[in-house]
Write a protein that holds these residues in place. Structure first.
Motif, PDB file in Angstrom:
ATOM      1  N   THR A 162       8.063   4.787   2.503  1.00  0.00           N
ATOM      2  CA  THR A 162       8.660   5.430   3.665  1.00  0.00           C
ATOM      3  C   THR A 162      10.087   4.934   3.848  1.00  0.00           C
ATOM      4  O   THR A 162      10.423   3.821   3.416  1.00  0.00           O
ATOM      5  N   SER A 180      -2.157   3.148  10.871  1.00  0.00           N
ATOM      6  CA  SER A 180      -2.693   4.013   9.824  1.00  0.00           C
ATOM      7  C   SER A 180      -1.677   4.135   8.706  1.00  0.00           C
ATOM      8  O   SER A 180      -0.478   3.937   8.915  1.00  0.00           O
ATOM      9  N   MET A 181      -2.159   4.471   7.514  1.00  0.00           N
ATOM     10  CA  MET A 181      -1.276   4.612   6.370  1.00  0.00           C
ATOM     11  C   MET A 181      -0.338   5.794   6.548  1.00  0.00           C
ATOM     12  O   MET A 181       0.838   5.760   6.187  1.00  0.00           O
ATOM     13  N   GLN A 182      -0.869   6.868   7.139  1.00  0.00           N
ATOM     14  CA  GLN A 182      -0.064   8.073   7.295  1.00  0.00           C
ATOM     15  C   GLN A 182       1.097   7.895   8.274  1.00  0.00           C
ATOM     16  O   GLN A 182       2.173   8.463   8.087  1.00  0.00           O
ATOM     17  N   SER A 183       0.885   7.114   9.302  1.00  0.00           N
ATOM     18  CA  SER A 183       1.904   6.988  10.345  1.00  0.00           C
ATOM     19  C   SER A 183       2.814   5.778  10.162  1.00  0.00           C
ATOM     20  O   SER A 183       3.697   5.527  10.991  1.00  0.00           O
ATOM     21  N   GLY A 186       1.324   3.574   2.046  1.00  0.00           N
ATOM     22  CA  GLY A 186       1.997   3.893   3.305  1.00  0.00           C
ATOM     23  C   GLY A 186       3.407   3.342   3.378  1.00  0.00           C
ATOM     24  O   GLY A 186       4.239   3.816   4.156  1.00  0.00           O
ATOM     25  N   VAL A 246      -1.085  -1.229   8.347  1.00  0.00           N
ATOM     26  CA  VAL A 246      -2.062  -0.172   8.101  1.00  0.00           C
ATOM     27  C   VAL A 246      -3.368  -0.455   8.819  1.00  0.00           C
ATOM     28  O   VAL A 246      -3.989   0.438   9.406  1.00  0.00           O
ATOM     29  N   ASN A 270       0.838  -1.195   0.000  1.00  0.00           N
ATOM     30  CA  ASN A 270       0.000   0.000   0.000  1.00  0.00           C
ATOM     31  C   ASN A 270       0.875   1.249   0.000  1.00  0.00           C
ATOM     32  O   ASN A 270       2.088   1.173   0.261  1.00  0.00           O
TER      33      ASN A 270
END
Length: 522
Positions: A454, A499-502, A451, A495, A449
């Motif tokens: 990174t 969460s995807m953002q973190s 996310g 995720v 995904n």
């Protein structure tokens, strides 16, 4: 494994079904439309009073849309058809003639609209893009440009979901390229879901296609899909059979020993994460050979990691002759991981090229090791053992000396050709990740995904490949497929649990045990 075809292969498959199997083209059209009905019913759910607006082109894709309209009306769903051309293909004309006997003329609308006041009375729930299929290529002609812009505008204005049949209009089904651009903006339908006919298309997995296709579903054409294709989608059922296993009497020495040559001054994180991932993937032993400035950091990060020292150059990267001082570790290793966190200097590049030339065990090359290959690809052809390269798009474009855009619109063919020419397994990271084998076959990974975009995610993948390969040296290609799939699965689990953002790379490592359990790894 699900086959993934280019446009020529798709046309050949359709021709085979009609000529050899004996399924008439009109029946194929019916089958395609029935596959789209399921999505419409799912989306309408408890609001069947909402209507469906179907934009139809002049070819067989438009015929699919006309057949869909009839099937929806049969089920009591209000369907309106927008015709973008007065001249239709033979099959589309047949579908239109049937439809005209079942609905009032007000449900068949010509495009461009004379006025759009009727839209306010539709209670619009779904817009269907049945304008162009896999045969379309090149820039869109005016009527289709206007239709695409209208669909996207209605989507924003009404909040209706958009369903594309076969391929979103405006997208090249081979390259994923959006070939029409106006005022710097791509002209393509933004689908919430694409129901593709018979088989997946290569363009779905190239360029920026995933931003336009939305979810992808396959509508059966009434016969089995082709087997043993050059490009396939890697799914869970494909990797379960190649998962590593353990005997009750196993010891750590039976589970494989990974030597990781990693890290430069101030860049210990990559060495730590890749080593952790290797251990968490089930290998028995991991030693990280790193420069002295980073050795204590690596050693303290996880007590299970062993360390060795690499002599450093003036820039804090491994020295040219550093391999000589870890000869005993090299002799013991089942797999060598080369490059995470290594800065590219004249000295370190010389060391890594020497590693490519002299290391006889399977070698997983990441980060700095990939940088050392720029201008030196000939070393790959001389290797006799398994070689796995794990570049992201930027690294791959530098290795090949092409732009990233050139790579992205032809990444499947490029990966296949590279792996075959240099007799290696290429893991081209991205959305999605591709695994190209030395025989040229390409597998498209189905997990992962956004996310996972990174820092450190690639280091985790490289460590996993090395760790699983150390356990499965007799099945190296299967080990790589398994590792890539599990890496993405772990990211998906992270995720769900966070969460995807973190999401950070450490979360992927922490989710590995759940990923392996889901695949019944013991």
């Amino acid at each position: 494994m699900l086959p993934i075809l280019n446009s020529d292969e798709s046309r050949a498959y359709d021709l085979f079904l009609s000529k050899n199997v004996g399924i008439p083209s009109l029946v194929l059209m019916e089958n395609a439309a029935r596959g789209a009905v399921a999505t419409v019913r799912e989306w309408l759910g408890d609001t069947p009073s909402k209507s469906v607006l179907i934009f139809c082109g002049k070819g067989n894709n438009g015929g699919d849309g006309l057949a869909l309209a009839r099937l929806l009306i049969e089920q009591g769903i209000a369907a309106y058809v927008v015709l973008t051309s007065k001249q239709l293909s033979k099959e589309a004309t047949h579908q239109l003639n049937i439809l005209k006997k079942l609905i009032t003329p007000e449900h068949i609308i010509s495009f461009p609209f004379r006025d759009d006041h009727f839209l306010s009375h539709l209670n619009l729930g779904i817009i269907v893009d049945a304008l162009l299929g896999t045969g379309a290529e090149g820039k869109l002609k005016k009527p289709y440009v206007e239709a695409v812009l209208t669909i996207n505008g209605l989507q924003k204005m009404t909040g209706a979901k958009v369903l594309s049949l076969d391929v979103p209009t405006g997208m090249n089904s081979d390259s994923g390229e959006i070939e029409t651009v106006i005022a710097g903006k791509p002209v393509c339908v933004f689908a919430d879901r694409t129901v593709t006919m018979g088989t997946l298309k290569q363009g779905f997995f190239q360029g920026f296609a995933p931003d336009f296709t939305g979810e992808i579903a396959i509508s059966s054409l009434g016969a089995p899909a082709p087997e043993d294709t050059e490009v396939s989608l890697l799914q869970e059922e494909d990797v379960i059979s190649i998962r590593p296993s353990r005997f009750l009497t196993v010891s750590k020495y039976d589970q494989g020993y990974v030597l990781s040559i990693a890290g430069s001054k101030g860049m210990s994180g990559a060495a730590v994460m890749s080593a952790k991932a290797a251990l968490k993937s089930g290998c028995g032993l991991v030693t990280v050979a790193t420069v002295d400035s980073e050795r204590a950091i690596v050693a303290s990060s996880m007590p299970e990691i062993m360390t060795a020292t690499l002599d450093a150059d003036s820039e804090g990267a491994p020295q040219k002759n550093a391999l000589k001082h870890i000869a005993s570790h090299l002799q013991k290793a089942d797999v060598v991981l080369l490059g995470p966190g290594i800065r590219n200097t004249v000295e370190s590049n010389a060391m890594m090229l020497e590693a490519f030339r002299t290391i006889e065990q399977p070698l997983v090359a990441d980060a700095g090791a990939l940088g050392a290959l720029v201008g030196n690809l000939s070393v790959l052809k001389k290797r006799k053992s398994v070689t796995v390269l794990t570049p992201h798009a930027g690294e791959m474009s530098r290795i090949l000396g092409i732009s990233r855009d050139e790579l992205e619109i032809d990444r499947i063919a490029i990966a296949s050709h590279f792996a075959r020419e240099y007799r290696c397994t290429l893991v081209l990271k991205g959305a999605p990740t591709l695994i190209a084998l030395p025989n040229g076959k390409v597998f498209v990974n189905s997990t992962g995904n956004p996310g996972m975009a990174t820092a450190g995610s690639g280091d985790v993948l490289a460590g996993m490949i090395a760790g699983i390969l150390a356990q499965e040296t007799a099945e190296p290609e299967g080990a790589v497929l398994f590792a890539v799939f599990c890496h993405g699965r772990a990211g998906d689990i992270a995720v769900i649990e966070g969460s995807m953002q973190s999401l950070v790379a450490g979360d992927i490592i922490d989710s590995l045990h759940t990923a392996f359990n889901q695949l019944q790894v013991t």
